[in-house]
Design a protein around this motif. Structure first.
Motif, PDB file in Angstrom:
ATOM      1  N   PRO A  10       0.654  -1.206  -0.110  1.00 58.97           N
ATOM      2  CA  PRO A  10       0.117  -0.287   0.159  1.00 58.97           C
ATOM      3  C   PRO A  10       1.011   1.183  -0.032  1.00 58.97           C
ATOM      4  O   PRO A  10       0.492   2.366  -0.409  1.00 58.97           O
ATOM      5  CB  PRO A  10      -0.927   0.060   1.353  1.00 58.97           C
ATOM      6  CG  PRO A  10      -0.852  -1.516   1.474  1.00 58.97           C
ATOM      7  CD  PRO A  10       0.447  -2.268   1.189  1.00 58.97           C
ATOM      8  N   VAL A  11       2.210   1.174   0.681  1.00 53.66           N
ATOM      9  CA  VAL A  11       2.867   2.469   0.636  1.00 53.66           C
ATOM     10  C   VAL A  11       3.629   2.598  -0.763  1.00 53.66           C
ATOM     11  O   VAL A  11       3.932   3.610  -1.014  1.00 53.66           O
ATOM     12  CB  VAL A  11       3.929   2.527   1.771  1.00 53.66           C
ATOM     13  CG1 VAL A  11       3.211   2.720   3.200  1.00 53.66           C
ATOM     14  CG2 VAL A  11       4.636   0.925   1.827  1.00 53.66           C
ATOM     15  N   LEU A  46      17.394  -0.802   2.950  1.00 56.45           N
ATOM     16  CA  LEU A  46      16.852  -1.651   4.073  1.00 56.45           C
ATOM     17  C   LEU A  46      16.076  -3.026   3.475  1.00 56.45           C
ATOM     18  O   LEU A  46      15.431  -3.638   4.030  1.00 56.45           O
ATOM     19  CB  LEU A  46      15.860  -0.761   4.751  1.00 56.45           C
ATOM     20  CG  LEU A  46      16.560   0.559   5.516  1.00 56.45           C
ATOM     21  CD1 LEU A  46      15.340   1.378   6.290  1.00 56.45           C
ATOM     22  CD2 LEU A  46      17.753   0.002   6.607  1.00 56.45           C
ATOM     23  N   THR A  47      16.296  -3.236   2.118  1.00 61.50           N
ATOM     24  CA  THR A  47      15.402  -4.072   1.351  1.00 61.50           C
ATOM     25  C   THR A  47      14.140  -3.775   1.744  1.00 61.50           C
ATOM     26  O   THR A  47      13.195  -4.690   1.979  1.00 61.50           O
ATOM     27  CB  THR A  47      15.873  -5.706   1.588  1.00 61.50           C
ATOM     28  OG1 THR A  47      17.361  -5.389   1.708  1.00 61.50           O
ATOM     29  CG2 THR A  47      15.681  -6.495   0.548  1.00 61.50           C
ATOM     30  N   ARG A  48      13.506  -2.709   1.531  1.00 58.19           N
ATOM     31  CA  ARG A  48      12.086  -2.194   1.642  1.00 58.19           C
ATOM     32  C   ARG A  48      11.631  -1.494   0.236  1.00 58.19           C
ATOM     33  O   ARG A  48      12.271  -0.875  -0.437  1.00 58.19           O
ATOM     34  CB  ARG A  48      11.941  -1.625   2.894  1.00 58.19           C
ATOM     35  CG  ARG A  48      12.137  -2.369   4.277  1.00 58.19           C
ATOM     36  CD  ARG A  48      12.009  -1.353   5.218  1.00 58.19           C
ATOM     37  NE  ARG A  48      10.791  -1.301   5.860  1.00 58.19           N
ATOM     38  CZ  ARG A  48      10.376  -0.596   6.754  1.00 58.19           C
ATOM     39  NH1 ARG A  48      11.027   0.302   7.168  1.00 58.19           N
ATOM     40  NH2 ARG A  48       9.254  -0.627   7.541  1.00 58.19           N
ATOM     41  N   ILE A  49      10.452  -1.581   0.164  1.00 57.13           N
ATOM     42  CA  ILE A  49       9.829  -0.768  -0.704  1.00 57.13           C
ATOM     43  C   ILE A  49       8.638   0.013  -0.166  1.00 57.13           C
ATOM     44  O   ILE A  49       8.309  -0.125   0.795  1.00 57.13           O
ATOM     45  CB  ILE A  49       9.089  -1.747  -1.883  1.00 57.13           C
ATOM     46  CG1 ILE A  49       8.082  -2.645  -1.479  1.00 57.13           C
ATOM     47  CG2 ILE A  49      10.028  -2.327  -2.656  1.00 57.13           C
ATOM     48  CD1 ILE A  49       7.286  -3.510  -2.338  1.00 57.13           C
ATOM     49  N   PRO A  50       8.449   1.327  -0.924  1.00 58.00           N
ATOM     50  CA  PRO A  50       8.924   1.781  -2.090  1.00 58.00           C
ATOM     51  C   PRO A  50      10.403   2.464  -1.838  1.00 58.00           C
ATOM     52  O   PRO A  50      10.726   2.813  -0.914  1.00 58.00           O
ATOM     53  CB  PRO A  50       7.821   2.970  -2.531  1.00 58.00           C
ATOM     54  CG  PRO A  50       7.451   3.434  -0.896  1.00 58.00           C
ATOM     55  CD  PRO A  50       7.520   2.367  -0.024  1.00 58.00           C
ATOM     56  N   LEU A 101      -1.893   0.682   8.948  1.00 52.09           N
ATOM     57  CA  LEU A 101      -1.514  -0.352   8.012  1.00 52.09           C
ATOM     58  C   LEU A 101      -0.216  -1.049   8.779  1.00 52.09           C
ATOM     59  O   LEU A 101      -0.066  -2.342   8.368  1.00 52.09           O
ATOM     60  CB  LEU A 101      -0.947   0.228   6.693  1.00 52.09           C
ATOM     61  CG  LEU A 101      -0.106  -0.522   5.801  1.00 52.09           C
ATOM     62  CD1 LEU A 101      -1.057  -1.771   5.214  1.00 52.09           C
ATOM     63  CD2 LEU A 101       0.774   0.409   4.877  1.00 52.09           C
ATOM     64  N   GLU A 102       0.649  -0.536   9.336  1.00 52.73           N
ATOM     65  CA  GLU A 102       1.828  -1.320   9.945  1.00 52.73           C
ATOM     66  C   GLU A 102       1.478  -2.281  10.958  1.00 52.73           C
ATOM     67  O   GLU A 102       1.935  -3.365  11.101  1.00 52.73           O
ATOM     68  CB  GLU A 102       2.696  -0.299  10.702  1.00 52.73           C
ATOM     69  CG  GLU A 102       3.666   0.878   9.796  1.00 52.73           C
ATOM     70  CD  GLU A 102       4.054   1.786  10.535  1.00 52.73           C
ATOM     71  OE1 GLU A 102       3.940   2.025  11.793  1.00 52.73           O
ATOM     72  OE2 GLU A 102       4.616   2.756   9.893  1.00 52.73           O
ATOM     73  N   THR A 160      -7.321   4.665   0.986  1.00 56.22           N
ATOM     74  CA  THR A 160      -7.822   3.762   0.142  1.00 56.22           C
ATOM     75  C   THR A 160      -6.758   2.552   0.029  1.00 56.22           C
ATOM     76  O   THR A 160      -7.237   1.475  -0.349  1.00 56.22           O
ATOM     77  CB  THR A 160      -7.904   4.679  -1.154  1.00 56.22           C
ATOM     78  OG1 THR A 160      -9.052   5.738  -0.873  1.00 56.22           O
ATOM     79  CG2 THR A 160      -8.218   3.865  -2.233  1.00 56.22           C
ATOM     80  N   THR A 161      -5.427   2.912  -0.079  1.00 52.43           N
ATOM     81  CA  THR A 161      -4.477   1.707  -0.043  1.00 52.43           C
ATOM     82  C   THR A 161      -4.714   0.625   0.886  1.00 52.43           C
ATOM     83  O   THR A 161      -4.515  -0.465   0.837  1.00 52.43           O
ATOM     84  CB  THR A 161      -3.273   2.115  -0.809  1.00 52.43           C
ATOM     85  OG1 THR A 161      -2.887   2.785   0.564  1.00 52.43           O
ATOM     86  CG2 THR A 161      -3.137   3.047  -1.717  1.00 52.43           C
TER      87      THR A 161
END
Ligand SMILES: N[C@@H](CCC(=O)N[C@@H](CS)C(=O)NCC(=O)O)C(=O)O
Length: 209
Positions: A10-11, A46-50, A101-102, A160-161
């Motif tokens: 969602p982020v 950090l191997t995270r998205i976005p 969300l977290e 919304t996401t």
């Protein structure tokens, strides 16, 4: 610029929606943060998205920090007021939605990565309670027709996401009655051009456990 990440995040999708809303052209790196982790760790430390790779190669991480940059670039229909109480309200509504969300994601990850006998029930119940509280508070603070009043803001995008993610992944604390206003808001936003332009493709889904 290149947006790194799949839209079941969602982020990540909120960045895509903002890019479309502002009319900023971008391409995508749709490799998976899980199955392509080694490759993406070379882009996103950090191997995270976005992550957003700018045209000069600079890499931005974290959705809030990325949106701060996009807001600076935008010249119309800003998704956040420039200053004052109205700006704080949008930031607080967005933080509530992102914080919710977290907690939802913590539940999803706990269930995905741990066998049932290894899961912490206390942790799961805490996260579920926090997620429910986040949805209740968002509902309570909502100022219609959008989340913060008459114009679309980052809060609407994050809500919304979040609602999409919950309906797809973990909807047990999302009440069709108590949280109806959030669900209705999300349904409306999903019809807007920027949201439709950032629709998920079939391959963009975290594998189910
Ligand atoms: N605060 C960060 C959160 C980023 C985040 O949690 N991304 C998730 C996908 S939604 C991720 O990369 N998960 C993989 C991991 O943390 O290992 C932001 O807003 O960008």
């Amino acid at each position: 610029m290149i947006l790194v990440g799949q839209y079941d995040s969602p982020v990540t999708r909120r960045i895509a929606i903002a890019l479309h809303h502002y009319g900023i052209p971008f391409t995508r790196d749709t490799r998976s943060i899980f199955s392509d982790a080694a490759a993406l760790s070379k882009i996103s430390p950090l191997t995270r998205i976005p992550a957003l790779v700018l045209d000069d190669g600079e890499v931005l991480i974290d959705s809030a920090a990325i949106l701060d940059h996009l807001d600076e670039q935008a010249d119309h229909a800003l998704l956040i007021p420039a200053s004052g109480p109205a700006r704080r309200f949008v930031l607080q509504m967005t933080a509530l939605a992102q914080g919710t969300l977290e907690k939802v994601a913590a539940v999803v990850y706990e269930r995905h990565f741990h066998l049932p006998e290894h899961r912490s029930i206390d942790w799961l119940n805490r996260c579920l309670g926090q997620a429910r509280a986040g949805l209740d508070e968002l509902t309570h603070r909502l100022v219609t027709p959008y989340a913060c009043g008459s114009t679309l803001t980052h809060a609407d995008v994050m809500i919304t996401t979040l609602i999409w993610y919950m309906q797809d992944r973990m909807d047990e604390v999302l009440s069709p009655t108590a949280h109806a206003s959030l669900i209705t808001l999300a349904e409306h936003c999903e019809t807007l051009p920027a949201f439709r332009a950032a629709a998920l493709s079939d391959f963009e889904k975290m594998p189910r456990s």
